[in-house]
Design an enzyme around this catalytic site. Sequence first.
Site, PDB file in Angstrom:
ATOM      1  N   GLU A  77       0.818  -1.220   0.000  1.00  0.00           N
ATOM      2  CA  GLU A  77       0.000   0.000   0.000  1.00  0.00           C
ATOM      3  C   GLU A  77       0.858   1.279   0.000  1.00  0.00           C
ATOM      4  O   GLU A  77       0.403   2.336   0.456  1.00  0.00           O
ATOM      5  CB  GLU A  77      -0.971  -0.014   1.179  1.00  0.00           C
ATOM      6  CG  GLU A  77      -2.082  -1.041   1.003  1.00  0.00           C
ATOM      7  CD  GLU A  77      -3.266  -0.771   1.923  1.00  0.00           C
ATOM      8  OE1 GLU A  77      -4.303  -0.284   1.431  1.00  0.00           O
ATOM      9  OE2 GLU A  77      -3.146  -1.041   3.125  1.00  0.00           O
ATOM     10  N   HIS A  96      -0.809   5.272   7.686  1.00  0.00           N
ATOM     11  CA  HIS A  96      -1.980   4.493   7.251  1.00  0.00           C
ATOM     12  C   HIS A  96      -2.240   3.440   8.307  1.00  0.00           C
ATOM     13  O   HIS A  96      -1.321   2.735   8.733  1.00  0.00           O
ATOM     14  CB  HIS A  96      -1.734   3.835   5.894  1.00  0.00           C
ATOM     15  CG  HIS A  96      -2.804   2.854   5.532  1.00  0.00           C
ATOM     16  ND1 HIS A  96      -4.132   3.230   5.420  1.00  0.00           N
ATOM     17  CD2 HIS A  96      -2.782   1.514   5.311  1.00  0.00           C
ATOM     18  CE1 HIS A  96      -4.858   2.161   5.125  1.00  0.00           C
ATOM     19  NE2 HIS A  96      -4.066   1.109   5.058  1.00  0.00           N
ATOM     20  N   HIS A  98      -5.428   0.698  10.370  1.00  0.00           N
ATOM     21  CA  HIS A  98      -6.738   0.038  10.377  1.00  0.00           C
ATOM     22  C   HIS A  98      -7.303   0.084  11.798  1.00  0.00           C
ATOM     23  O   HIS A  98      -7.946  -0.866  12.236  1.00  0.00           O
ATOM     24  CB  HIS A  98      -6.629  -1.416   9.918  1.00  0.00           C
ATOM     25  CG  HIS A  98      -5.911  -1.608   8.613  1.00  0.00           C
ATOM     26  ND1 HIS A  98      -5.182  -2.738   8.326  1.00  0.00           N
ATOM     27  CD2 HIS A  98      -5.810  -0.809   7.521  1.00  0.00           C
ATOM     28  CE1 HIS A  98      -4.662  -2.634   7.109  1.00  0.00           C
ATOM     29  NE2 HIS A  98      -5.012  -1.470   6.604  1.00  0.00           N
ATOM     30  N   HIS A 166     -12.061  -0.203   5.515  1.00  0.00           N
ATOM     31  CA  HIS A 166     -10.627  -0.495   5.433  1.00  0.00           C
ATOM     32  C   HIS A 166      -9.846   0.138   6.590  1.00  0.00           C
ATOM     33  O   HIS A 166      -9.265  -0.569   7.395  1.00  0.00           O
ATOM     34  CB  HIS A 166     -10.124  -0.005   4.068  1.00  0.00           C
ATOM     35  CG  HIS A 166      -8.659  -0.162   3.853  1.00  0.00           C
ATOM     36  ND1 HIS A 166      -8.037   0.230   2.698  1.00  0.00           N
ATOM     37  CD2 HIS A 166      -7.666  -0.645   4.638  1.00  0.00           C
ATOM     38  CE1 HIS A 166      -6.744  -0.015   2.778  1.00  0.00           C
ATOM     39  NE2 HIS A 166      -6.500  -0.543   3.942  1.00  0.00           N
TER      40      HIS A 166
HETATM   41 MN    MN Z   1      -4.529  -0.921   4.621  1.00  0.00          MN
END
Ligand code: MN
Length: 236
Positions: A77, A96, A98, A166
Amino acid sequence: MRDIKALIKDLVAANRILGNEGICDALGHISVRNPDNPDTYFLSRSRSPELVEEGDILEFNLDNSPVTPTDTPIYIERPIHGMVYQARPDVMSVIHNHCEELLPFGITKTPMRPAVHTARRIGVCVPVWDIRDNFGDTDLLVTTNDQGADMCACMGDAKAVLMRGHGCTVTGKSIQDAVHSAIGMKKNARAIFTGLELGEVTYLTEGEVNAASPGQTNLRGHDRAWEYLCRRAGVA
Ligand code: MN
């Protein structure tokens, strides 16, 4: 060169902190733009944030290719990072994650708005990006530069963006700024959940979110918080 070394040290500390504070689990990542070359950024090879060491940090171009070709596994990613740096010259660090507490705000109509003062830094409302709008049925991961750019278009000049089903992406003017914002978002989410169990939640007004704060120009509180987070994460 010494500045870069210190920056890498902070990046490793940030990885440990994000793991320790439950922002990133086995997955998730944080990068920092190269202050000596705004066209590259530093990011770990594919490891869980809590385990990242200085030797894991690699340099990437803004098209998300490694500056030095490598056989080591790297995060798929990466487009999240490079495309944010391309779209936002003001951003120096990207996270980033989750984070479980944030996921509900990406899958319901309940907006992520600041309800507590420590979340003022995330802005009036965090936009929600839905990968399905322009890419149809996918595995929801951001694996192409087009997807990363689309996410950035939704984020605009906001501090962060929720990614439906996500996770989320958080930006900062520094590693510390991004980490504090990610933690602020999580704490804000918890305050809202707990508040909703008791009754109606009062959110901060737009005026409160944007009100000038002498504290924002005073770095002492910032340094104090960073020292605290490093200690909790076992970072020297
Ligand atoms: Mn991710």
